[in-house]
Design an enzyme around this catalytic site. Structure first.
Site, mmCIF file in Angstrom:
data_model
loop_
_atom_site.group_PDB
_atom_site.id
_atom_site.type_symbol
_atom_site.label_atom_id
_atom_site.label_comp_id
_atom_site.label_asym_id
_atom_site.label_seq_id
_atom_site.Cartn_x
_atom_site.Cartn_y
_atom_site.Cartn_z
ATOM 1 N N ARG A 1 70.244 12.909 -6.225
ATOM 2 C CA ARG A 1 69.732 13.936 -7.303
ATOM 3 C C ARG A 1 69.070 13.320 -8.455
ATOM 4 N NH1 ARG A 1 69.193 18.481 -4.459
ATOM 5 N NH2 ARG A 1 71.093 18.673 -2.894
ATOM 6 N N HIS B 1 67.651 7.449 3.928
ATOM 7 C CA HIS B 1 66.794 8.672 3.457
ATOM 8 C C HIS B 1 66.588 8.541 1.966
ATOM 9 C CE1 HIS B 1 65.221 12.583 2.985
ATOM 10 N NE2 HIS B 1 65.471 12.899 4.402
ATOM 11 N N TYR C 1 65.676 13.538 -2.984
ATOM 12 C CA TYR C 1 64.922 14.547 -2.549
ATOM 13 C C TYR C 1 63.635 14.702 -4.004
ATOM 14 C CZ TYR C 1 67.983 16.056 0.690
ATOM 15 O OH TYR C 1 68.958 16.170 1.983
ATOM 16 N N HIS D 1 60.490 12.369 2.595
ATOM 17 C CA HIS D 1 59.465 13.495 2.562
ATOM 18 C C HIS D 1 58.340 13.156 1.671
ATOM 19 C CE1 HIS D 1 63.332 16.283 2.748
ATOM 20 N NE2 HIS D 1 63.174 15.571 3.923
ATOM 21 N N GLU E 1 58.650 11.873 6.972
ATOM 22 C CA GLU E 1 59.054 13.124 7.716
ATOM 23 C C GLU E 1 58.313 14.462 7.738
ATOM 24 O OE1 GLU E 1 63.013 13.702 6.713
ATOM 25 O OE2 GLU E 1 63.334 15.546 7.765
ATOM 26 N N ASP F 1 61.498 15.950 12.447
ATOM 27 C CA ASP F 1 62.817 16.941 12.226
ATOM 28 C C ASP F 1 62.424 18.142 12.948
ATOM 29 O OD1 ASP F 1 64.411 19.007 10.857
ATOM 30 O OD2 ASP F 1 64.707 17.610 9.426
ATOM 31 N N HIS G 1 62.321 21.343 10.803
ATOM 32 C CA HIS G 1 61.074 21.453 10.139
ATOM 33 C C HIS G 1 59.782 21.867 11.260
ATOM 34 C CE1 HIS G 1 62.819 18.499 6.862
ATOM 35 N NE2 HIS G 1 63.808 19.699 7.075
ATOM 36 N N HIS H 1 65.051 13.615 13.482
ATOM 37 C CA HIS H 1 66.151 14.356 12.898
ATOM 38 C C HIS H 1 66.564 15.690 13.706
ATOM 39 C CE1 HIS H 1 65.590 12.981 8.685
ATOM 40 N NE2 HIS H 1 66.115 12.020 9.397
ATOM 41 N N ASP I 1 63.194 26.000 5.300
ATOM 42 C CA ASP I 1 63.868 24.585 5.909
ATOM 43 C C ASP I 1 65.282 24.768 5.468
ATOM 44 O OD1 ASP I 1 64.737 22.291 5.973
ATOM 45 O OD2 ASP I 1 63.871 21.309 4.017
ATOM 46 N N HIS J 1 68.489 24.405 7.750
ATOM 47 C CA HIS J 1 69.395 23.848 8.878
ATOM 48 C C HIS J 1 70.497 24.343 9.409
ATOM 49 C CE1 HIS J 1 67.714 19.520 7.602
ATOM 50 N NE2 HIS J 1 66.883 20.491 7.563
ATOM 51 N N GLU K 1 71.447 16.211 10.841
ATOM 52 C CA GLU K 1 71.354 16.764 9.350
ATOM 53 C C GLU K 1 71.935 18.007 9.392
ATOM 54 O OE1 GLU K 1 67.264 16.102 8.198
ATOM 55 O OE2 GLU K 1 67.718 14.118 7.149
#
Ligand code: ZN
Ligand code: MN
Ligand code: MN
Length: 285
Positions: free
Chosen positions: A36, A66, A69, A106, A146, A180, A183, A217, A230, A232, A262
């Site tokens: 973050r 990865h 975000y 992403h 992704e 993914d 997704h 993923h 989105d 999971h 994930e």
């Protein structure tokens, strides 16, 4: 089967590999730093060396970073665009130092610019990243794009959008795709029946090329097909369901690729349970 999960690095890279061994996984996904925050401190001098040694000893055959975000490779805001490009360069450098072959990201959201303009920005961003000295030093590291669930103005919900980026970047050999499952399903690609999966993979092959899909993923979906959400879910407990994953993990075009979970981490048992669910589905187990 190459199988693993996304693991936290909050206790340091060393503890992450130890956890991977507890889980008996041979594949691993990590954030290289606090996901973050834009700030990425340098690795300590022996940190990379230790990680590489430990990974070899622990027989972790596959690893992927990865990205954070915050990255939006399509951002219309010049400052945010620059930060995103810089962050991706830093991740490539980090991957090079850690001997990790892939940086998964992403691609971002067009934020009202429109899909075309957004995708052009993404191409511009990737070209800038790969032309950087950092990317040239980390010459074996590839960027994986992704697919997205298509929330809001998120790009990459269709394979055609990913294909557009793949066809337009300058250094094509350095860019691949991560599929993914949550997704894709949320974006409207049915993976739950043999027919649905074949149609989905035919489109993926046409737009992207199955050879360029370097990673999967594996996530179940809390919301139904095409919901563009989105969220999971644990393997088998969502709308893809256990029979969907049976098809996916055994499919001839997918089974050799690395699988990374994930799925939600409700407690200590979440990862072991989801890994066990996948292992139980494989015909060669
Ligand atoms: Zn992701
Ligand atoms: Mn994912
Ligand atoms: Mn997601």
């Amino acid at each position: 089967m190459l199988l693993g999960c996304h693991l936290s690095i909050s206790g340091g890279l060393e503890q992450t590999v130890a956890r991977a061994q507890e889980l008996q996984i041979n594949a691993l996904q990590i954030f290289s730093h606090n996901a973050r925050s834009w700030k990425m401190g340098a690795l300590k001098p022996d940190e990379a060396k230790k990680f590489i040694e430990q990974r070899q000893r622990g027989r972790i055959e596959y690893a992927v970073i990865h990205t954070i975000y915050l990255i939006n490779l399509a951002s219309p805001d010049p400052k945010n665009f620059q930060l995103s490009v810089q962050a991706l360069k830093d991740e490539l450098q980090r991957a090079g130092e850690l001997n990790i072959p892939h940086v998964n990201t992403h691609i971002g959201a067009h934020m009202g610019q429109g899909i075309e303009r957004g995708l052009e920005r993404v191409v511009e961003a990737i070209d800038a990243v790969l032309a950087s000295p950092q990317a040239q030093r980390a010459s074996t590291v590839k960027i994986l794009l992704e697919n997205s669930a298509g929330e809001g103005t998120e790009l990459g919900a269709t394979f055609a959008e990913l294909g557009f980026v793949l066809r337009h970047v300058k250094q094509k050999e350095r860019v691949g795709v991560c599929l993914d499952t949550c997704h894709a399903f949320a974006a409207g690609y049915d993976l739950t029946t043999p027919d649905g999966l074949e149609k989905t993979l035919a489109e993926l092959d046409r737009e992207v090329g199955l050879k360029r899909v370097a990673l999967l993923h594996l996530n179940d979906s809390k919301f139904p097909l095409g919901a563009r959400k989105d969220r999971h879910e644990h393997i088998g407990q969502g709308h893809i369901g256990i029979e969907g994953f049976r098809l996916i993990v055994n499919h001839k075009d997918l089974r050799e690729k690395p699988f990374i979970l994930e799925t939600p981490k409700d407690d200590e048992q979440s990862d072991p349970k989801n890994l066990a669910a996948i292992r139980a589905l494989r015909y060669d187990n």
